[in-house]
Design a protein around this motif. Structure first.
Motif, PDB file in Angstrom:
ATOM      1  N   LYS A 126     -10.437   2.738   9.360  1.00  0.00           N
ATOM      2  CA  LYS A 126     -11.603   2.673   8.479  1.00  0.00           C
ATOM      3  C   LYS A 126     -11.904   4.047   7.889  1.00  0.00           C
ATOM      4  O   LYS A 126     -12.307   4.165   6.731  1.00  0.00           O
ATOM      5  N   ALA A 127     -11.690   5.101   8.697  1.00  0.00           N
ATOM      6  CA  ALA A 127     -11.917   6.460   8.190  1.00  0.00           C
ATOM      7  C   ALA A 127     -10.914   6.807   7.096  1.00  0.00           C
ATOM      8  O   ALA A 127     -11.271   7.420   6.083  1.00  0.00           O
ATOM      9  N   LEU A 128      -9.650   6.403   7.277  1.00  0.00           N
ATOM     10  CA  LEU A 128      -8.641   6.631   6.245  1.00  0.00           C
ATOM     11  C   LEU A 128      -8.972   5.866   4.971  1.00  0.00           C
ATOM     12  O   LEU A 128      -8.854   6.395   3.862  1.00  0.00           O
ATOM     13  N   ALA A 129      -9.395   4.624   5.117  1.00  0.00           N
ATOM     14  CA  ALA A 129      -9.725   3.805   3.950  1.00  0.00           C
ATOM     15  C   ALA A 129     -10.929   4.363   3.200  1.00  0.00           C
ATOM     16  O   ALA A 129     -11.027   4.220   1.974  1.00  0.00           O
ATOM     17  N   ALA A 130     -11.840   5.017   3.931  1.00  0.00           N
ATOM     18  CA  ALA A 130     -13.006   5.614   3.290  1.00  0.00           C
ATOM     19  C   ALA A 130     -12.667   6.936   2.608  1.00  0.00           C
ATOM     20  O   ALA A 130     -13.298   7.327   1.630  1.00  0.00           O
ATOM     21  N   ALA A 131     -11.637   7.621   3.118  1.00  0.00           N
ATOM     22  CA  ALA A 131     -11.274   8.938   2.589  1.00  0.00           C
ATOM     23  C   ALA A 131     -10.486   8.850   1.290  1.00  0.00           C
ATOM     24  O   ALA A 131     -10.485   9.797   0.494  1.00  0.00           O
ATOM     25  N   GLY A 132      -9.791   7.759   1.056  1.00  0.00           N
ATOM     26  CA  GLY A 132      -8.981   7.637  -0.148  1.00  0.00           C
ATOM     27  C   GLY A 132      -8.240   6.313  -0.177  1.00  0.00           C
ATOM     28  O   GLY A 132      -8.384   5.480   0.726  1.00  0.00           O
ATOM     29  N   PRO A 133      -7.423   6.081  -1.189  1.00  0.00           N
ATOM     30  CA  PRO A 133      -6.710   4.808  -1.317  1.00  0.00           C
ATOM     31  C   PRO A 133      -5.747   4.553  -0.164  1.00  0.00           C
ATOM     32  O   PRO A 133      -5.121   5.488   0.364  1.00  0.00           O
ATOM     33  N   VAL A 134      -5.639   3.294   0.232  1.00  0.00           N
ATOM     34  CA  VAL A 134      -4.597   2.872   1.167  1.00  0.00           C
ATOM     35  C   VAL A 134      -3.543   2.113   0.351  1.00  0.00           C
ATOM     36  O   VAL A 134      -3.885   1.323  -0.533  1.00  0.00           O
ATOM     37  N   VAL A 135      -2.282   2.391   0.646  1.00  0.00           N
ATOM     38  CA  VAL A 135      -1.175   1.833  -0.135  1.00  0.00           C
ATOM     39  C   VAL A 135      -0.249   1.067   0.807  1.00  0.00           C
ATOM     40  O   VAL A 135       0.589   1.665   1.494  1.00  0.00           O
ATOM     41  N   PRO A 136      -0.391  -0.268   0.904  1.00  0.00           N
ATOM     42  CA  PRO A 136       0.525  -1.039   1.750  1.00  0.00           C
ATOM     43  C   PRO A 136       1.881  -1.206   1.069  1.00  0.00           C
ATOM     44  O   PRO A 136       1.941  -1.520  -0.124  1.00  0.00           O
ATOM     45  N   VAL A 137       2.944  -0.997   1.816  1.00  0.00           N
ATOM     46  CA  VAL A 137       4.296  -1.117   1.245  1.00  0.00           C
ATOM     47  C   VAL A 137       5.088  -2.118   2.087  1.00  0.00           C
ATOM     48  O   VAL A 137       5.614  -1.789   3.139  1.00  0.00           O
ATOM     49  N   PHE A 138       5.144  -3.353   1.616  1.00  0.00           N
ATOM     50  CA  PHE A 138       5.837  -4.417   2.328  1.00  0.00           C
ATOM     51  C   PHE A 138       7.004  -4.914   1.500  1.00  0.00           C
ATOM     52  O   PHE A 138       6.915  -5.025   0.275  1.00  0.00           O
ATOM     53  N   THR A 139       8.093  -5.233   2.168  1.00  0.00           N
ATOM     54  CA  THR A 139       9.245  -5.799   1.484  1.00  0.00           C
ATOM     55  C   THR A 139       8.863  -7.128   0.857  1.00  0.00           C
ATOM     56  O   THR A 139       8.326  -8.004   1.547  1.00  0.00           O
ATOM     57  N   PRO A 140       9.079  -7.325  -0.443  1.00  0.00           N
ATOM     58  CA  PRO A 140       8.718  -8.600  -1.071  1.00  0.00           C
ATOM     59  C   PRO A 140       9.429  -9.765  -0.391  1.00  0.00           C
ATOM     60  O   PRO A 140      10.615  -9.664  -0.043  1.00  0.00           O
ATOM     61  N   ASP A 141       8.707 -10.858  -0.190  1.00  0.00           N
ATOM     62  CA  ASP A 141       9.335 -12.027   0.411  1.00  0.00           C
ATOM     63  C   ASP A 141      10.146 -12.771  -0.644  1.00  0.00           C
ATOM     64  O   ASP A 141      10.242 -12.355  -1.800  1.00  0.00           O
ATOM     65  N   ALA A 142      10.736 -13.879  -0.234  1.00  0.00           N
ATOM     66  CA  ALA A 142      11.663 -14.610  -1.122  1.00  0.00           C
ATOM     67  C   ALA A 142      10.981 -15.050  -2.416  1.00  0.00           C
ATOM     68  O   ALA A 142      11.619 -15.128  -3.464  1.00  0.00           O
ATOM     69  N   ARG A 143       9.671 -15.316  -2.373  1.00  0.00           N
ATOM     70  CA  ARG A 143       8.963 -15.788  -3.572  1.00  0.00           C
ATOM     71  C   ARG A 143       8.822 -14.700  -4.624  1.00  0.00           C
ATOM     72  O   ARG A 143       8.761 -14.994  -5.820  1.00  0.00           O
ATOM     73  N   HIS A 144       8.748 -13.441  -4.196  1.00  0.00           N
ATOM     74  CA  HIS A 144       8.444 -12.349  -5.115  1.00  0.00           C
ATOM     75  C   HIS A 144       9.615 -11.392  -5.337  1.00  0.00           C
ATOM     76  O   HIS A 144       9.514 -10.483  -6.168  1.00  0.00           O
ATOM     77  N   LEU A 145      10.705 -11.600  -4.600  1.00  0.00           N
ATOM     78  CA  LEU A 145      11.808 -10.646  -4.690  1.00  0.00           C
ATOM     79  C   LEU A 145      12.469 -10.657  -6.062  1.00  0.00           C
ATOM     80  O   LEU A 145      12.826  -9.597  -6.598  1.00  0.00           O
TER      81      LEU A 145
END
Length: 340
Positions: A126-145
């Motif tokens: 929560k402290a990180l999210a309040a300090a600046g943007p959070v950037v999730p990086v997940f491998t696209p699944d079969a629907r989005h690849l």
């Protein structure tokens, strides 16, 4: 603020935040996000960089010393911090203390592994999210690849016919790093555009990759061909049958517990919340319950028990045969298997 990797470029046009948290399980997307942030920082005079990696052990005193000391050659600096899989209380406290020292001449780039829901409720997250943007990086699944690959091809001034793009998605599912490398090679070949299926099959070597968790969703959805394909690839990659038995046992136990809770009059949402089913998986589990009855779940459990017994007896071939039978048994029209 939550940003996805493809949104970083537009975000950076408006300026640089004092802190970014990049987390997830895809090494290519994580590295490219960090590289993009570094380039933007260098353009703004952040010429000094200090990197601290959890794999080498985090020396928090050294991190604080670096954050408080300005070089004679640079007035702006980057502190890069790679977090471990689990952050203890000391690490949580020191990280939040560090976040309190962010200022315009200090950029904090924090990276970490994929986080579960509990970790996203911690004080340090929560402290990180309040300090600046959070950037999730997940491998696209079969629907989005396929869409990701199409965008990647376009970046290199390439295009592909629909069937070629579909083949490319199958060839590199779960392995963006290899896909990016092959697309860079294709760009050097100066092939006629758009690329055809024959072009790709001639010049591209497939490098798909699956993790054991990816087996579960296709089975719950009744996508048996895909489930069997993933199962075969997992075996070829050296995944142990016992690990799959453990994951499948947990999934079937959850389904049976949900089924029992519904029979007792609970709502699905109440039961799923009590069993700590992630909110994004609840529709999938509910749909699976609608098509898998009590007899089917009991039959699946017996097949899994046979696979588990084969693992215990060190009969690897039999274990994989039982697992394949279990995958096939998830078919809607497949009658419950009766074991001898």
């Amino acid at each position: 603020m939550r940003l996805y990797p493809e949104q970083l470029g537009k975000h950076l046009q408006a300026g640089l935040a004092p802190c970014y948290f990049i987390y997830g399980d895809d090494p290519l997307l994580k590295q490219e996000a960090l590289d993009e942030l570094r380039r933007a920082a260098r353009a703004l005079g952040f010429d000094e960089r200090h990197k601290f990696d959890a794999d080498d052990g985090l020396d928090w005193d050294a991190i604080f010393d670096a954050s408080q000391t300005l070089s004679l050659f640079s007035n702006r600096q980057i502190i890069e911090l790679s977090l471990p899989d689990k952050l203890d209380k000391t690490g949580s406290d020191r990280l939040r203390e560090l976040l309190g020292q962010c200022h315009t001449d200090l950029l904090l780039l924090v990276s970490g592994p994929r986080l579960n829901q509990q970790q996203q409720k911690t004080a340090w997250y929560k402290a990180l999210a309040a300090a600046g943007p959070v950037v999730p990086v997940f491998t696209p699944d079969a629907r989005h690849l396929a869409r990701w690959l199409e965008q990647r091809l376009h970046r290199h001034h390439l295009a592909a016919e629909p069937d070629a793009l579909h083949w490319l998605a199958l060839a590199f599912e779960g392995n963006l790093l290899a896909a990016a490398g092959e697309i860079e090679k294709l760009a050097l070949l100066n092939l006629p555009q758009p690329l055809t299926l024959a072009d790709l099959q001639q010049h591209v070597q497939p490098h798909y990759h699956f993790n054991p968790f990816q087996l579960l969703d296709p089975l719950l959805q009744g996508k048996i061909r895909r489930g069997c394909r993933i199962l075969l690839q997992l075996r070829q990659e050296g995944v142990e049958a016992g690990m799959l038995c453990h994951l499948l046992a947990k999934e079937l136990t959850t389904l049976q517990s949900l089924q029992a809770a519904l029979a007792s009059g609970q709502s699905f949402h109440q039961a799923a919340t009590a069993l700590q089913v992630w909110s994004n998986r609840q529709p999938l589990m509910q749909a699976a319950l609608n098509r898998l009855g009590t007899a089917k779940l009991a039959a699946l459990t017996r097949l899994l028990a046979a696979a588990d017994a084969a693992v215990a007896a060190f009969d690897d071939d039999s274990a994989w045969r039982w697992l394949q039978a279990l995958c096939v048994a998830f078919l809607d029209d497949q009658p419950p298997t009766i074991l001898p």
